[in-house]
Each structure stands twice: as structure tokens, then as C-alpha cells.
Write an enzyme that holds these catalytic residues in place. Structure first.
Site, PDB file in Angstrom:
ATOM      1  N   HIS A  42       0.862  -1.181   0.000  1.00 59.62           N
ATOM      2  CA  HIS A  42       0.000   0.000   0.000  1.00 59.62           C
ATOM      3  C   HIS A  42       0.895   1.227   0.000  1.00 59.62           C
ATOM      4  CE1 HIS A  42      -3.762   2.251   0.731  1.00 59.62           C
ATOM      5  NE2 HIS A  42      -2.938   3.116   1.319  1.00 59.62           N
ATOM      6  N   CYS A  43       0.725   2.081  -1.003  1.00 57.70           N
ATOM      7  CA  CYS A  43       1.587   3.250  -1.164  1.00 57.70           C
ATOM      8  C   CYS A  43       0.808   4.515  -0.809  1.00 57.70           C
ATOM      9  CB  CYS A  43       2.104   3.344  -2.601  1.00 57.70           C
ATOM     10  SG  CYS A  43       3.155   4.784  -2.890  1.00 57.70           S
TER      11      CYS A  43
END
Length: 368
Positions: free
Chosen positions: A223-224
Site C-alpha cells: 500500500h503506497c
């Protein structure tokens, strides 16, 4: 055949299970070509198809087993069948929504802040490059050529970021672990699917649950917060393009800043910029710092992504050192699986949506 009905304590995504199990002689529900038995494996509820001839002969007429089986099936039937979350999540926290039923968006304050900050950094670089470095300039041709190149790649970087942020990364339909849906999969005896304990979804192979998106994501890499989204099967191409184009414009800005700086040293600083010499130097220093930081960061990230794609491994799988239970593809096939088709200029376009379903195995099938 005995099956195990779990009473478990679960923490995290792929955690170990602390068991307080009740052993049943029959916890089957009719499915295609057999029955569905519930057990636990690797921190997930596992649903296995068992053939008729593998049933225990003592399963019929067992009131305790039948009662527990019916209780389980009733609980499964009551699970919400939500394809996409609309509106606030149940606890008011972050989660994914479909804006207007078409656009994927993650409601996360940190992610939204990082995304806005990303656009501000690009705007600052645009302002310094165009207003300080290129114009005014002694060579109009030099300025126009570099302005076109910089703005072209900056546009592609922003477009790639928007696509990475607003594209469904491969979210599994929420709450689809129902008896009817499982029966509709047409599983054969011995095939296994897993149910996520957090979003009540049938968990595909190589999927992981994201605590920010509140969903299981197919081939989740990470998850960025910079793109306010998970990087997964559906948007990995756009994330790779975003990191690549940011690295390109960062390097380009560094080269232009260096040329401008040494050019001004050979002449009067007052003639090099419409701003005062101290302001010009300060703005260029901040641009060089930004360019160095993001050129290194995005180049490393882009290289890491391409390395993982070529090895047919996600970031989570590399971090956990998971032994592949799937058949690994070759480098070229892995790249085409992400970018969607044979090599063409469309690979570099954030406006071309790759066909991620070509050549894929059944989405819920586990190889055991």
C-alpha cells in the site's frame, strides 16, 4: 471424513491461528461435485470440496454435527454481499469507495495528504524550471525544446499518478463468501478456496488483505500512501509508469539546474533570472534537493518493481519469503501480464488499460 470447525483468535492478515477446535464428523454443504468442509489453514477459513465417497459413514444422524453445520451455514448466508463500499466505512475510518459507482478511491487522510503533496512538488518543480531556469534564457530554442520535454514527461507522471490512485488495484468483492456463491464456483473434489476473516471474502491465491483499503487485493505488492492506493494486479502498470516518469523529470531538472547554475556563474546573476539573486539561488537549491531525493527514491522503486515483475513475485511475497504455490511465469510473460499485451508504445501510456485477465488461472482456485 472428519472436518474441523474453528473457534479461533485472529490478528493481522496471514497470521497463525490459535485454535480451540471442535471436531465434527459432518460439516458439509452441497457444492458442485461434492460438499464443502470448513477448516483452517494459514490464518484463513478454508473451504474444501470433499467428494461424496469421502464422507464419514457416521456423519448422518449426528445431531451435534448437524446443528453446528447449520449454524455455520446460517452465519455464512447472513454475510453482506457488497461489491463496492459506498459511503463511510462502518467505524468511520479509512476504506475504499466507488465515487459515482465508477471511480475507485481510498478514504485515507494520510494518503490524500501525500497525494496532494505530490502534486504540489510537481507544481513547484514546474514553476522553478519554467520561471527561473528556462525563461529568461540566452537561447530561445534551448528553452523551448527543454520546456516541451519537461512538460511532456511531467504530464505523463501526473496522469500515471491519477490512474494509479483512481484505478481499482484488484479488490475482491466484499462479503462474497456465501454458500450460493461457493456452489456457483463449480469446484471439484480436492480444490480449496480461502475465506478472509476480515472482509468475509473468498480470498484468491496471492491476494492479501489491506488494512487501509479494508479489502483483499489480488497480487497486492504494497500500500503506497504517495498514490493513496494499494499497488496490485489492476494498477501496477500505472505505478511503474509514475515512478519512471518522476525519475525522468527529476533527472532532467537536475541537469537543467546544473547548466543554469554554471551559466550564471560566468555572468551577472541579475541577468540570469527575473528574481533577485538570493531568491534565485534558494529556489534552485530546493529544486536540486527535491530532484536528488525523488530521482533516487523513484528510480530505486521503479527498479524494485521491475525486478519483482520479472521474477513473478510481489513485494509482500519477497518480504515474507513465501514459497510459490503457483506456477511461475517467465520474465517476458510476467511483464506482459502486468502491461497487458505484446510490446508497443501503449506500454508507456497511462491512458491504456492493460488486459490483466489474459492467460490467468481461475481467480479463486488454490493449487494444493
Amino acid at each position: 471424513m472428519n472436518a474441523v470447525a474453528p473457534a479461533v483468535s485472529l490478528e493481522g492478515d496471514d497470521q497463525e491461528v490459535t485454535t480451540a477446535t471442535t471436531r465434527l464428523t459432518s460439516s458439509h454443504q452441497h457444492a458442485a461435485n461434492g460438499h464443502t468442509a470448513v477448516n483452517v489453514a494459514n490464518g484463513h477459513s478454508a473451504i474444501t470440496v470433499v467428494s461424496d465417497d469421502e464422507q464419514s459413514p457416521s456423519s448422518e444422524g449426528n445431531p451435534v454435527a448437524n446443528a453446528l453445520t447449520n449454524a455455520y451455514c446460517d452465519s455464512v448466508e447472513k454475510l453482506p454481499q457488497v461489491i463496492e463500499v459506498s459511503g463511510r466505512s462502518r467505524d468511520g475510518g479509512p476504506g475504499s469507495v466507488m465515487l459515482g459507482g465508477k471511480v475507485w478511491f481510498v478514504k485515507d487522510g494520510c494518503g490524500v495528504t501525500c497525494a496532494v503533496f505530490t502534486y504540489l512538488l510537481v507544481l513547484y518543480a514546474e514553476f522553478v524550471v519554467m520561471g527561473v531556469i528556462l525563461f529568461p534564457s540566452n537561447s530561445l530554442v534551448y528553452s523551448i525544446i527543454n520546456a516541451v520535454i519537461f512538460n511532456f514527461f511531467a504530464f505523463l507522471a501526473v496522469a500515471s499518478h491519477v490512474k494509479a490512485m483512481l484505478t481499482d488495484p484488484g479488490a475482491v468483492p466484499k462479503g462474497n463468501a456465501t454458500k450460493e456463491y461457493i456452489e456457483g464456483l463449480g469446484l471439484k473434489p480436492g480444490q480449496v478456496v480461502y475465506k478472509c476473516s476480515k472482509c468475509s471474502s473468498i480470498k484468491p491465491e496471492r491476494a492479501h488483505h489491506c488494512s487501509v483499503c479494508r479489502r483483499c487485493i489480488r497480487k497486492m505488492d504494497h500500500h503506497c500512501p504517495w498514490v493513496n492506493n494499494c499497488v496490485g494486479e489492476g494498477n501496477q502498470k500505472f505505478f511503474v509508469l509514475f515512478t519512471m516518469y518522476i525519475a525522468i523529470i527529476s533527472l532532467h531538472a537536475l541537469i537543467m539546474a546544473g547548466i543554469k547554475f554554471f551559466g550564471c556563474m560566468d555572468s551577472q546573476w541579475e541577468e540570469c533570472s527575473r528574481f533577485s539573486p538570493p531568491a534565485t539561488i534558494i529556489m534552485m537549491i530546493f529544486l536540486v534537493f527535491e530532484g536528488l531525493l525523488f530521482a533516487i527514491f523513484t528510480a530505486v522503486m521503479c527498479g524494485t518493481q521491475l525486478h519483482g515483475i520479472c521474477n513473478d513475485e510481489t513485494g509482500i511475497e519477497q518480504l515474507k519469503k513465501e514459497s510459490p504455490s503457483w506456477e511461475k511465469k517467465g520474465k517476458w510473460m510476467s511483464i506482459k501480464a502486468v502491461f497487458g499485451h505484446d510490446f508497443s508504445l501503449a506500454w508507456f501510456s497511462p491512458f491504456n488499460q492493460p488486459d490483466i485477465n489474459s492467460g490467468k488461472s481461475p481467480p479463486y482456485l488454490y493449487h494444493v
